[in-house]
Write a protein that holds these residues in place. Sequence first.
Motif, PDB file in Angstrom:
ATOM      1  N   GLY A 177       0.767  -1.236   0.000  1.00 39.12           N
ATOM      2  CA  GLY A 177       0.000   0.000   0.000  1.00 39.12           C
ATOM      3  C   GLY A 177       0.798   1.285   0.000  1.00 39.12           C
ATOM      4  O   GLY A 177       0.214   2.369  -0.047  1.00 39.12           O
ATOM      5  N   PHE A 178       2.127   1.215   0.043  1.00 43.80           N
ATOM      6  CA  PHE A 178       2.921   2.428  -0.004  1.00 43.80           C
ATOM      7  C   PHE A 178       3.062   2.922  -1.440  1.00 43.80           C
ATOM      8  O   PHE A 178       3.090   2.128  -2.388  1.00 43.80           O
ATOM      9  CB  PHE A 178       4.322   2.178   0.563  1.00 43.80           C
ATOM     10  N   ASN A 179       3.165   4.236  -1.607  1.00 41.92           N
ATOM     11  CA  ASN A 179       3.680   4.789  -2.853  1.00 41.92           C
ATOM     12  C   ASN A 179       5.197   4.745  -2.728  1.00 41.92           C
ATOM     13  O   ASN A 179       5.757   5.254  -1.748  1.00 41.92           O
ATOM     14  CB  ASN A 179       3.221   6.236  -3.042  1.00 41.92           C
ATOM     15  N   VAL A 180       5.854   4.162  -3.694  1.00 42.75           N
ATOM     16  CA  VAL A 180       7.307   3.993  -3.601  1.00 42.75           C
ATOM     17  C   VAL A 180       7.965   4.665  -4.796  1.00 42.75           C
ATOM     18  O   VAL A 180       7.686   4.311  -5.950  1.00 42.75           O
ATOM     19  CB  VAL A 180       7.692   2.502  -3.554  1.00 42.75           C
ATOM     20  N   LEU A 181       8.823   5.615  -4.513  1.00 47.49           N
ATOM     21  CA  LEU A 181       9.489   6.378  -5.562  1.00 47.49           C
ATOM     22  C   LEU A 181      10.970   6.018  -5.593  1.00 47.49           C
ATOM     23  O   LEU A 181      11.724   6.367  -4.684  1.00 47.49           O
ATOM     24  CB  LEU A 181       9.313   7.878  -5.310  1.00 47.49           C
ATOM     25  N   VAL A 182      11.356   5.272  -6.617  1.00 44.46           N
ATOM     26  CA  VAL A 182      12.756   4.899  -6.802  1.00 44.46           C
ATOM     27  C   VAL A 182      13.445   6.032  -7.554  1.00 44.46           C
ATOM     28  O   VAL A 182      13.014   6.402  -8.644  1.00 44.46           O
ATOM     29  CB  VAL A 182      12.874   3.582  -7.588  1.00 44.46           C
ATOM     30  N   VAL A 183      14.488   6.599  -6.977  1.00 46.81           N
ATOM     31  CA  VAL A 183      15.148   7.775  -7.546  1.00 46.81           C
ATOM     32  C   VAL A 183      16.580   7.439  -7.935  1.00 46.81           C
ATOM     33  O   VAL A 183      17.364   6.950  -7.119  1.00 46.81           O
ATOM     34  CB  VAL A 183      15.129   8.955  -6.557  1.00 46.81           C
ATOM     35  N   GLY A 184      16.914   7.706  -9.194  1.00 52.47           N
ATOM     36  CA  GLY A 184      18.297   7.579  -9.646  1.00 52.47           C
ATOM     37  C   GLY A 184      19.018   8.898  -9.475  1.00 52.47           C
ATOM     38  O   GLY A 184      18.418   9.968  -9.648  1.00 52.47           O
ATOM     39  N   TYR A 185      20.304   8.850  -9.138  1.00 48.90           N
ATOM     40  CA  TYR A 185      21.032  10.099  -8.953  1.00 48.90           C
ATOM     41  C   TYR A 185      22.404  10.117  -9.625  1.00 48.90           C
ATOM     42  O   TYR A 185      23.093  11.131  -9.599  1.00 48.90           O
ATOM     43  CB  TYR A 185      21.151  10.463  -7.466  1.00 48.90           C
ATOM     44  N   PHE A 186      22.794   9.020 -10.269  1.00 47.10           N
ATOM     45  CA  PHE A 186      23.985   9.020 -11.105  1.00 47.10           C
ATOM     46  C   PHE A 186      23.994   7.747 -11.947  1.00 47.10           C
ATOM     47  O   PHE A 186      23.170   6.852 -11.786  1.00 47.10           O
ATOM     48  CB  PHE A 186      25.260   9.125 -10.250  1.00 47.10           C
ATOM     49  N   ASN A 187      24.919   7.697 -12.897  1.00 45.69           N
ATOM     50  CA  ASN A 187      25.163   6.518 -13.726  1.00 45.69           C
ATOM     51  C   ASN A 187      23.981   6.140 -14.619  1.00 45.69           C
ATOM     52  O   ASN A 187      23.706   4.969 -14.837  1.00 45.69           O
ATOM     53  CB  ASN A 187      25.570   5.316 -12.862  1.00 45.69           C
ATOM     54  N   GLU A 188      23.269   7.142 -15.137  1.00 40.47           N
ATOM     55  CA  GLU A 188      22.299   6.912 -16.185  1.00 40.47           C
ATOM     56  C   GLU A 188      22.144   8.195 -16.989  1.00 40.47           C
ATOM     57  O   GLU A 188      22.564   9.271 -16.558  1.00 40.47           O
ATOM     58  CB  GLU A 188      20.957   6.422 -15.642  1.00 40.47           C
ATOM     59  N   GLU A 189      21.564   8.073 -18.168  1.00 41.71           N
ATOM     60  CA  GLU A 189      21.472   9.194 -19.099  1.00 41.71           C
ATOM     61  C   GLU A 189      20.836  10.415 -18.437  1.00 41.71           C
ATOM     62  O   GLU A 189      19.794  10.321 -17.792  1.00 41.71           O
ATOM     63  CB  GLU A 189      20.656   8.783 -20.327  1.00 41.71           C
ATOM     64  N   GLY A 190      21.496  11.555 -18.615  1.00 40.92           N
ATOM     65  CA  GLY A 190      20.984  12.796 -18.052  1.00 40.92           C
ATOM     66  C   GLY A 190      21.433  13.076 -16.636  1.00 40.92           C
ATOM     67  O   GLY A 190      21.100  14.127 -16.076  1.00 40.92           O
TER      68      GLY A 190
END
Length: 424
Positions: A177-190
């Motif tokens: 039931g959680f909203n889960v936000l996976v956040v990238g912060y390096f090592n991918e385009e942009g």
Amino acid sequence: MKIHIHPMIALIDEEIDIKITELIPGGKVKITASMHFPWAASETYESFAWFTADVDGQVDLSKQKPNTGTYDYIDNMGLIASLKKVSSKGENIADNLSIDNSMFIDIVCEYGEEKKCVRLERMFKLPEVKRQQINKEFKGELFYTEKSLKKTIILLGGSDGSRNGLSFLAGPLASRGFNVLVVGYFNEEGLPEKLEEIPLEYFENVFSWIKENPLTYANDIYIHGTSKGGELALLLASKYPAISKVAVSAPHAYCFQALNGLMSGRNVSSWSYKGKSLPFIPVDNNIFYHHQRDCLERNIPFGFTSTYKKSVEKAKNKEEARIKIENAHADLLLIAGHKDNVWNTYDACLEIMDILRKENYKYTYTLLDYKNLGHSLPVPYVIPLSETLNVQMGTGSFTCGGTLKGNSNGQLDSWKKTLEFFIS
């Protein structure tokens, strides 16, 4: 012989009960587990255990220790925890990770001439979990259901920069039931290529998005960080009062030198704020090389814990580089293994707890520490522990630390308490 397994279909992190009945007291039963990952079908993992039926003609894995097998302690999940690779065609299980398809485990029971098989389905997420990619404001992915708890957890990964592995946490969390936000912060385009001088202001975009998005709107922001992501989570909490709950698995108390700087020699921090590199502890490669050489000579696995421990001890800017977690406005849950062989997270967590006590920190703070836990995934039963306990590297082997039993029990207990922490 009758096999009783419950539940037959479950989320990947859930425990199962296995019991065999209608045996002759003293009879011997062999139980084998076999599985492969849906994205790496050629890589087969197996485990086994022999048991002796009790006076009632039963074998109950939650109450009995195996006579022999791939694990040697009482644990209803021992067969799952002790899975080892038995055949391979060279596929890398770290590639093409996916939680879209279930993992199936075959449980085979052999008793005399009798042989029976039961197939278990282990889901990485429930069917109702939806996913939404975010590419404009930041790089991320939202996992959610229509009937959410109105609580959003930001997931921050560690030093590899991969968001795929975080889906193993996101799936079970979103399924509850959680909203889960996976956040990238390096090592991918942009995004920055390396984990060096990552601007903390980048996450201000994440916080604003959560507050403005109708799916995630809430006044409170929760964060879960693992390893290097734990360092980041504590750092963000010390800077941004909107963060109200932080759970960190294998974190540290200091900002450290950029990881790529360890080899390239670039003397900058992993993080930056307001355009400046944050104060950091330099990591002395010579300490590691000496430790690795000593381990190779003694034919034992090596790690990085002594490198980080000694680098902190010799640093002349400890207070400057320390994460000022006492400035946070969040409830804190720290998870540490005494046998962590990646860095000295237990020492760091003790230091954090001591500072919070001295500063009369007004929010809740709890340390879960486990004597035989290493540096493992925060969620249990996803990747076999055999993949991290000892990994061949060159002429030697690297270990994340801890024992099979210690990692299995520590993973399960800390994960249960993490769920309770975020729900409460």
